[in-house]
Write an enzyme that holds these catalytic residues in place. Structure first.
Site, PDB file in Angstrom:
ATOM      1  N   GLN A   1      36.966  62.724 -10.107  1.00  0.00           N
ATOM      2  CA  GLN A   1      36.756  63.766 -11.114  1.00  0.00           C
ATOM      3  C   GLN A   1      37.146  65.128 -10.571  1.00  0.00           C
ATOM      4  OE1 GLN A   1      33.544  63.664 -13.999  1.00  0.00           O
ATOM      5  NE2 GLN A   1      32.729  65.553 -13.123  1.00  0.00           N
TER       6      GLN A   1
ATOM      7  N   ARG B   1      39.354  70.945  -4.818  1.00  0.00           N
ATOM      8  CA  ARG B   1      37.992  71.255  -4.357  1.00  0.00           C
ATOM      9  C   ARG B   1      37.547  70.319  -3.246  1.00  0.00           C
ATOM     10  NH1 ARG B   1      33.408  69.008  -8.350  1.00  0.00           N
ATOM     11  NH2 ARG B   1      34.073  66.841  -8.425  1.00  0.00           N
TER      12      ARG B   1
ATOM     13  N   HIS C   1      35.972  76.563 -12.353  1.00  0.00           N
ATOM     14  CA  HIS C   1      34.697  75.965 -12.781  1.00  0.00           C
ATOM     15  C   HIS C   1      33.551  76.929 -12.435  1.00  0.00           C
ATOM     16  CE1 HIS C   1      31.598  73.124 -13.607  1.00  0.00           C
ATOM     17  NE2 HIS C   1      32.336  72.029 -13.480  1.00  0.00           N
TER      18      HIS C   1
ATOM     19  N   ASP D   1      28.242  70.695 -23.601  1.00  0.00           N
ATOM     20  CA  ASP D   1      29.487  70.478 -22.862  1.00  0.00           C
ATOM     21  C   ASP D   1      30.639  70.507 -23.862  1.00  0.00           C
ATOM     22  OD1 ASP D   1      31.482  69.833 -21.108  1.00  0.00           O
ATOM     23  OD2 ASP D   1      30.593  67.956 -20.407  1.00  0.00           O
TER      24      ASP D   1
ATOM     25  N   GLU E   1      34.113  78.478 -18.091  1.00  0.00           N
ATOM     26  CA  GLU E   1      35.163  78.014 -17.200  1.00  0.00           C
ATOM     27  C   GLU E   1      36.549  78.194 -17.842  1.00  0.00           C
ATOM     28  OE1 GLU E   1      34.129  73.938 -16.185  1.00  0.00           O
ATOM     29  OE2 GLU E   1      32.054  74.372 -16.730  1.00  0.00           O
TER      30      GLU E   1
END
Length: 300
Positions: free
Chosen positions: A84, A89, A163, A207, A268
């Site tokens: 994901q 990152r 994010h 979300d 975001e």
């Protein structure tokens, strides 16, 4: 010193205000603290891993080359095998140094030779990323350049997202403004609709992907009519708004305290509803600007 580097972090201190700082972890090039006159603006989990063992929960993780988990294994077989939010990152970036003194700006770079090797074996593309972090006396700008090198033998397709976890005093008193009229995909309902609410409130898990948001719109996080954060975007047409609420927070081992959802909201900016595609030799640039502003309500 305006810039302090350790083996794992880079800290910027504004020359005009020693209490205004930004701290970047080289792992993920993740900004995990931004203080304005001593007051923290970002939310960071107390259980966040800052040792490079996993992506940071909080701050501003960088999402590339895929947002979420890619389910299109037919058209994007390599992306569908990545974890994901991709590999940026999950990789240690190279600190490239200071680029300007005023405004105080540093850069970080990532390319396949230094990226997470387990993931570049899966997603074997050429790419060059340069992240610029600019600390103003009253703002923070994070800018990205994505290049498909001239030596590349195929097109580069990717998502990008900042994010960003913003700190709030109480999310139940908090609203996100200036997204009315946007085409919206609700990831919980798995439905698309046009946002008709003038502001977004938080009383349960939320979300949503707001798609093709007017680039002139400044997204604002507001507490009881007082603007806390203003978010300006460049070349980032989408905006994800997220709060995990109670049950999802319980299920995330690195989310602490478990009622931390009351102190944060994610706004975001990104390019996630479709892919950016670059031919060899092409470059794509974008940025987000976090700052303080007057209440600037923009209706439909």
């Amino acid at each position: 010193m305006p810039i302090t580097e350790t083996d794992t972090t880079v800290v910027l201190t504004h020359p005009e205000n020693q209490k205004s700082t930004v701290t970047i972890l080289k792992y993920g090039a993740t900004v995990y603290s931004w203080k304005l006159d001593g007051k923290e603006q970002l939310w960071l989990s107390s259980a966040a891993k800052l040792d490079g063992s996993k992506p940071v929960r909080g701050g501003i993780p960088l999402v590339f080359p895929v947002f979420g988990k890619c389910t299109d294994s037919v058209n994007h077989p390599e992306l569908s095998q990545l974890p994901q939010h991709g590999l940026a990152r999950n990789s240690t970036w190279e600190f490239l140094g200071q680029t300007t003194e005023s405004p105080l700006t540093v850069q970080f770079g990532l390319y396949p030779e230094i990226a997470n090797s387990e993931l570049t074996k899966i997603w074997n593309y050429d790419f060059e990323l340069i992240l610029s972090v600019e600390l103003g006396v009253d703002y923070l700008k994070t800018a990205i350049e994505v290049t498909n090198p001239l030596k590349a033998t195929r097109e580069l397709s990717f998502n990008w997202l900042f994010h960003t976890y913003l700190h709030v005093e109480d999310v139940e008193d908090t609203m996100v403004a200036n997204l009315a009229g946007s085409n919206t995909y609700d990831q919980l309902l798995q439905e698309s609709y046009t946002e008709v609410q003038p502001v977004i409130g938080f009383h349960e898990e939320l979300d949503r992907i707001y798609r093709n948001v007017n680039p002139e719109r400044v997204i604002q996080v507001v507490d009881k009519g007082h603007p806390l954060h203003s978010v300006k975007r460049s070349n980032l047409p989408d905006a994800v708004v997220w709060n995990p609420w109670i049950e999802k927070s319980k299920g995330m081992g690195d989310f602490e305290p478990k009622d931390g959802y009351l102190k944060m909201v994610c706004v975001e900016p990104g390019h996630v509803h479709d892919f950016v595609t670059l031919k060899p030799g092409a470059k794509w640039e974008a940025f987000q600007l976090l700052y303080k502003d007057e209440l600037n309500y923009q209706a439909l």
